[in-house]
Design a protein around this motif. Sequence first.
Motif, PDB file in Angstrom:
ATOM      1  N   GLU A  16      -5.898  -4.682  12.214  1.00  0.00           N
ATOM      2  CA  GLU A  16      -6.317  -3.645  12.037  1.00  0.00           C
ATOM      3  C   GLU A  16      -5.531  -3.019  12.276  1.00  0.00           C
ATOM      4  OE1 GLU A  16      -9.599  -1.465  13.720  1.00  0.00           O
ATOM      5  OE2 GLU A  16     -10.571  -3.794  14.285  1.00  0.00           O
ATOM      6  N   GLY A  17      -5.280  -2.079  11.402  1.00  0.00           N
ATOM      7  CA  GLY A  17      -4.170  -0.946  10.814  1.00  0.00           C
ATOM      8  C   GLY A  17      -3.899  -0.327   9.637  1.00  0.00           C
ATOM      9  N   PRO A  18      -3.378  -1.444   8.686  1.00  0.00           N
ATOM     10  CA  PRO A  18      -3.796  -2.803   8.526  1.00  0.00           C
ATOM     11  C   PRO A  18      -2.266  -3.117   8.900  1.00  0.00           C
ATOM     12  CG  PRO A  18      -4.068  -2.806   6.218  1.00  0.00           C
ATOM     13  CD  PRO A  18      -3.818  -0.625   6.914  1.00  0.00           C
ATOM     14  N   GLY A  19      -2.037  -4.629   9.093  1.00  0.00           N
ATOM     15  CA  GLY A  19      -0.499  -5.061   9.786  1.00  0.00           C
ATOM     16  C   GLY A  19      -0.928  -6.179  10.353  1.00  0.00           C
ATOM     17  N   VAL A  20      -0.299  -6.637  10.814  1.00  0.00           N
ATOM     18  CA  VAL A  20       0.327  -8.816  11.047  1.00  0.00           C
ATOM     19  C   VAL A  20       1.926  -8.328  12.757  1.00  0.00           C
ATOM     20  CG1 VAL A  20       0.163  -9.436   8.833  1.00  0.00           C
ATOM     21  CG2 VAL A  20       2.095  -9.027   9.402  1.00  0.00           C
ATOM     22  N   GLU A  21       1.052  -9.130  13.448  1.00  0.00           N
ATOM     23  CA  GLU A  21       1.512  -9.415  14.451  1.00  0.00           C
ATOM     24  C   GLU A  21       2.418 -10.812  14.433  1.00  0.00           C
ATOM     25  OE1 GLU A  21       0.599  -7.961  18.375  1.00  0.00           O
ATOM     26  OE2 GLU A  21       0.118 -10.897  18.670  1.00  0.00           O
ATOM     27  N   ILE A  22       3.647 -11.130  14.450  1.00  0.00           N
ATOM     28  CA  ILE A  22       4.197 -12.172  14.551  1.00  0.00           C
ATOM     29  C   ILE A  22       4.804 -12.875  15.927  1.00  0.00           C
ATOM     30  CG2 ILE A  22       5.848 -13.310  13.311  1.00  0.00           C
ATOM     31  CD1 ILE A  22       5.887 -11.426  11.336  1.00  0.00           C
ATOM     32  N   GLY A  27       0.629  -0.773  -0.197  1.00  0.00           N
ATOM     33  CA  GLY A  27       0.602  -0.119   0.141  1.00  0.00           C
ATOM     34  C   GLY A  27       1.153   1.595  -0.189  1.00  0.00           C
ATOM     35  N   GLY A  28       0.147   2.227  -0.677  1.00  0.00           N
ATOM     36  CA  GLY A  28       0.530   3.637  -0.143  1.00  0.00           C
ATOM     37  C   GLY A  28       2.557   3.539  -1.015  1.00  0.00           C
ATOM     38  N   GLY A  29       2.384   2.460  -1.728  1.00  0.00           N
ATOM     39  CA  GLY A  29       3.592   2.619  -2.605  1.00  0.00           C
ATOM     40  C   GLY A  29       4.691   1.982  -2.371  1.00  0.00           C
ATOM     41  N   VAL A  30       4.513   0.610  -1.281  1.00  0.00           N
ATOM     42  CA  VAL A  30       5.729   0.316  -0.537  1.00  0.00           C
ATOM     43  C   VAL A  30       4.991  -1.237  -0.374  1.00  0.00           C
ATOM     44  CG1 VAL A  30       6.556   0.366   1.651  1.00  0.00           C
ATOM     45  CG2 VAL A  30       6.333   2.376   1.017  1.00  0.00           C
ATOM     46  N   GLN A  74      -1.771   2.327   4.489  1.00  0.00           N
ATOM     47  CA  GLN A  74      -2.063   2.791   3.287  1.00  0.00           C
ATOM     48  C   GLN A  74      -1.715   3.844   2.267  1.00  0.00           C
ATOM     49  OE1 GLN A  74      -3.027  -0.784   1.826  1.00  0.00           O
ATOM     50  NE2 GLN A  74      -1.857  -0.652   3.543  1.00  0.00           N
ATOM     51  N   SER A  75      -2.545   4.947   2.849  1.00  0.00           N
ATOM     52  CA  SER A  75      -2.445   5.965   1.884  1.00  0.00           C
ATOM     53  C   SER A  75      -0.764   6.456   2.173  1.00  0.00           C
ATOM     54  CB  SER A  75      -3.247   6.761   2.574  1.00  0.00           C
ATOM     55  OG  SER A  75      -2.300   8.311   2.867  1.00  0.00           O
ATOM     56  N   ALA A  76      -0.311   6.258   2.990  1.00  0.00           N
ATOM     57  CA  ALA A  76       1.658   7.104   2.547  1.00  0.00           C
ATOM     58  C   ALA A  76       2.488   6.662   2.508  1.00  0.00           C
ATOM     59  CB  ALA A  76       1.686   8.026   4.078  1.00  0.00           C
ATOM     60  N   GLY A  77       1.767   4.991   3.009  1.00  0.00           N
ATOM     61  CA  GLY A  77       2.965   4.067   2.691  1.00  0.00           C
ATOM     62  C   GLY A  77       4.205   3.807   3.408  1.00  0.00           C
ATOM     63  N   VAL A  78       4.065   4.507   4.592  1.00  0.00           N
ATOM     64  CA  VAL A  78       4.968   3.957   5.920  1.00  0.00           C
ATOM     65  C   VAL A  78       4.479   3.309   6.659  1.00  0.00           C
ATOM     66  CG1 VAL A  78       5.759   5.136   8.151  1.00  0.00           C
ATOM     67  CG2 VAL A  78       5.849   6.535   5.842  1.00  0.00           C
ATOM     68  N   LEU A  79       5.567   2.071   7.053  1.00  0.00           N
ATOM     69  CA  LEU A  79       5.571   0.946   7.682  1.00  0.00           C
ATOM     70  C   LEU A  79       5.961   1.107   9.229  1.00  0.00           C
ATOM     71  CD1 LEU A  79       5.411  -1.961   7.105  1.00  0.00           C
ATOM     72  CD2 LEU A  79       8.131  -1.674   7.734  1.00  0.00           C
ATOM     73  N   THR A  80       5.979   1.038   9.958  1.00  0.00           N
ATOM     74  CA  THR A  80       5.329   0.663  11.648  1.00  0.00           C
ATOM     75  C   THR A  80       5.711  -0.246  12.099  1.00  0.00           C
ATOM     76  OG1 THR A  80       3.970   3.111  11.883  1.00  0.00           O
ATOM     77  CG2 THR A  80       4.751   1.610  13.719  1.00  0.00           C
ATOM     78  N   SER A  81       7.366  -0.287  12.785  1.00  0.00           N
ATOM     79  CA  SER A  81       6.973  -1.538  13.535  1.00  0.00           C
ATOM     80  C   SER A  81       7.562  -1.224  14.430  1.00  0.00           C
ATOM     81  CB  SER A  81       8.343  -2.748  12.461  1.00  0.00           C
ATOM     82  OG  SER A  81       9.402  -1.606  12.504  1.00  0.00           O
ATOM     83  N   ARG A  82       7.569  -2.428  15.387  1.00  0.00           N
ATOM     84  CA  ARG A  82       8.235  -2.479  17.202  1.00  0.00           C
ATOM     85  C   ARG A  82       7.569  -3.910  17.323  1.00  0.00           C
ATOM     86  NH1 ARG A  82       1.492  -1.564  18.077  1.00  0.00           N
ATOM     87  NH2 ARG A  82       2.772   0.481  16.598  1.00  0.00           N
TER      88      ARG A  82
END
Length: 724
Positions: free
Chosen positions: A108-114, A19-22, A133-141
Motif C-alpha cells: 500500500e502506498g502504493p509501492g513495491v518491495e523487492i 503517478g504525479g508526473g513521474v 501519486q499526487s506529488a510524484g515523489v519516490l521514497t526508497s529505502r
Amino acid sequence: MVETTQPVSMDEGVLTLSGGGVLVMVDARQGERPRIIYCGPELAGADPEQLKALAAWQYVDGSAGQERALTLSNELSTGTLAPAGLLASRNGEDWAIDLRVESVRSLEGPGVEIHCLDARTEVGANYTLLLDQSAGVLTSRTRITNHGDKELTVDWCAALCLPLDFRLSEIMGFSGRWAGEFQREEIGAFQGSYVRENMAGRTSHECFPGLILKTPDTNEAHGLACGFHLAWSGNHRLRVDRLPDGRCALQMGELLWPGEIRLAVGESYGTPDLLATWSNQGVGAVSRAFHAHLSGEVLDTRTASKPRPVHFNTWEAVYFFHDQSTIIDLAKLAASVGAERFVLDDGWFGARRNDKAGLGDWWVSPDVYPRGLHPIVNKVRELGMEFGLWFEPEMVNPDSDLYRAHPDWVLDAPGVDTIAFRNQLTLNLSKPEVADYLYEKIAALVDEYKIDYIKWDMNRDCHHPGGGAQTGGRAVMHLQTLAVYRLIDRLRDAFPNLEIESCSSGGGRADYGILRRTDRIWTSDNNDARDRQQIQKGASYFFPLRVLGSHVGPKKCHITGRRFSMQFRVASAIFGHMGLELNLAHESETDRAVLAEGIALYKKHRALLHTGAFHRVPSAPHANVVGVVSPSRAEAMFSYALLESRPRTAPDRLFFAGLDEARQYRVRIVWPGVDPSINQPSIVQSCDLMRKGTVFSGAALMQFGMQTPPLHPDSALIYHLEEA
Ligand code: GLA
C-alpha cells in the motif's frame, strides 16, 4: 501519459510505478540482479523492452567484454564502474555479495518491495519503493539482513543507487554555516565524482542532505530537473558519479562510523529514506513536488488545518536574563501586536543562568521562578496566546546535577579528549534509562503546564559518538538518531496536540526525517532581514513556507549589526511561518504599530501563503522575488525585495509566475502600508497600486512584466493579485 492505468504494475518481471508526473520502471525478474530501466518524468506509452533496446550496451575496445549494469545497490560482484552502493563483509570475507531477485510484492502506498538474496554469502536485501501519486515523489529505502551464521559488518549502504540522465550535468548543492544556512553552490559539468559527507551527528548547517540536478538549459520554469533528499537527521553521504562510459549515478545514505553496524545472525540494518522527484518543468516544479509531498505525506496531520500562529520568542529579547515581571510585560506587548503563541526560550530551568550550566536539569529554576511558571503561563493564556517552552533534551552541561549523578550517560571515545562545543556534551539516548529520564522530565512539565509547543534544540556537533562500556565502545550514532526519533514519537503519542519545532542552532536539523515528527524548523539564528531573504530562498528548494520559522528581529540585528526598517523586517518574515523575536519594549511606538499591521496582514493571507504553490522568480542578484499562487490560481501574493542598489537607472521589471495566462488579475501593493516610491510619480500612483489597484492579464503580468517603483535597498514590496 503512461498507458498503465494502475499506479503499480508487475508484468513479466518489470515493475512499473507511475503517478504525479513521474515514472519508475525496474527490471526485477526472478533470479536476476534488480536494475532500474527508467526513472524520470512520465514517458508517454513507455515500453520497457523498447527502453532496454534503446539503451543497448555497446562493446568498445579496451573495456569489459560484457555489460556491467547498474543495480539497485551496485554491489561489488557486478564489477561496477560506479562506486559500490553496498560495502559489507564478514571479517574481510564475503564482500562479493551478488543480490538476485527472490520475490516481489506490492505495498500500500502504493509501492513495491523487492526481496533479494545472495545464496552464497547469505546476505539479503529488501528494497522498498513507494511513489506519492499526487506529488510524484519516490521514497526508497533498503534493508540488509544477515542470513549467515557469522557476523556481517556493513560499512556503507546507499538507500538506493539511481541512474541519472547524463544530460543532467549541473548540480546545485547546499552548503552553509551557523547563521548562514542553505547556501547554494552550483557546479557545472564535470567528469568524476561530487561527494559531500557530513559527520556532525546532526543534519548539519554545512551540508544539507539534498541535491538538485539540471541540464544547462533548465531554469525555474522549463527543462529537465530532478531533486533528491535524504530524510535523516544524523550523518550522511551524498554522491553523484559521472562515469567514464557516459553513464551517471546517484547515491545517498547514512555515513557510518567504523564498525558501527555489525549484524549478528538474523539482524538487519535499514537505511534512511531517499526521496526523489523529476520534472520537465524546471527546478520550480521539483521544489513544488517536494513541498506537496512534505505537506501530504510527511508532516503529521495535527497541524494540517490549524493556521500557523504568530510566535513571540523570548531569546533575542532577554537571552538568559529571565525574571517574571519582565517576561509578563513582554507577553502583554506581544499580545498587543497580535502574537498568538508565546515561547519561553533558554534560561528558565536548573542553574541555567548562562550557557555554562544547567542543561539536563529539566525543572523550573526555583531561584528565578519561585512560584514556578504558573504566573507566566496563566498570564499568557489570559492574553489569548498558546504557551511554548524551550528544551535541549539531548544535551548536558558537565556543570549540572544530571552529569554529577550520571557522568557515564554521555557519548564519548574513551581515552580521547572531548572536543569543546558550547560547554556541553551529548547524552547517550541509546541507553533506555537516559531516554526514560528525558521522557519523564519533559512529559511532567508538558502535563503540569499544558504546554502547547516545544522548541526542541540541539546545539553541538557530535564528534565522538562512542556508546561506552555497554557497547564495547562502539559508535552508536545510528542508534542515537533513532533514539531521538523515538523519544519525540513517544511524547507526541502521549500528547496528541503537542507541536514541536526542530531547532539546532538555527537550521542545523532541518530534514524530512525530523519533520515526520515535528511541525516547524527554526530556519536560522540569523534574523537579519537581508540575509534571511537568501537563507529562506535556499531553504525553499525543499521546504514549504508553512514550516519555515521566520521572525521579525530587533532593529539592529544581533548577529550582523545591520539595521533595517520595521517594514523590511516584516516583509521578510511574512513569507514563512511568522514570528517575533525582539524586545518590544525597545521598539518605538510607531514601529510597534507597523509591526501590528504586518501581523494582521500575515493573518489575513496565511492560508494562501501556506497552501499556495510556491514560485521563485528568476531575478538579477540585487533582488529576490518569490510568490505563492492559490490552488485555483484565482489569487496570488508576490514579494519583491531589493537587496542592493540597482545597477541601472530604472528599477526592475517584475515578472510574475504561476498565474493563468487567460485570466485577468487586479494587482495591488499590500505592503508596506505607505507608498514606498522614492521618486514620484511612480507606477504606484499611475496604477493606484496602494488602493484600488489595476487589472492586467495573467499573460501580460508573466510575459511582459510590471515596472517596479524606485526603492531604497533593503526594502520590499508585497503584491496581492486577485482574479478580477
Ligand atoms: C540556539 C537556538 C536559539 C536559542 C539558543 C538558546 O542557539 O538556535 O534560537 O534558542 O540556542 O540557547
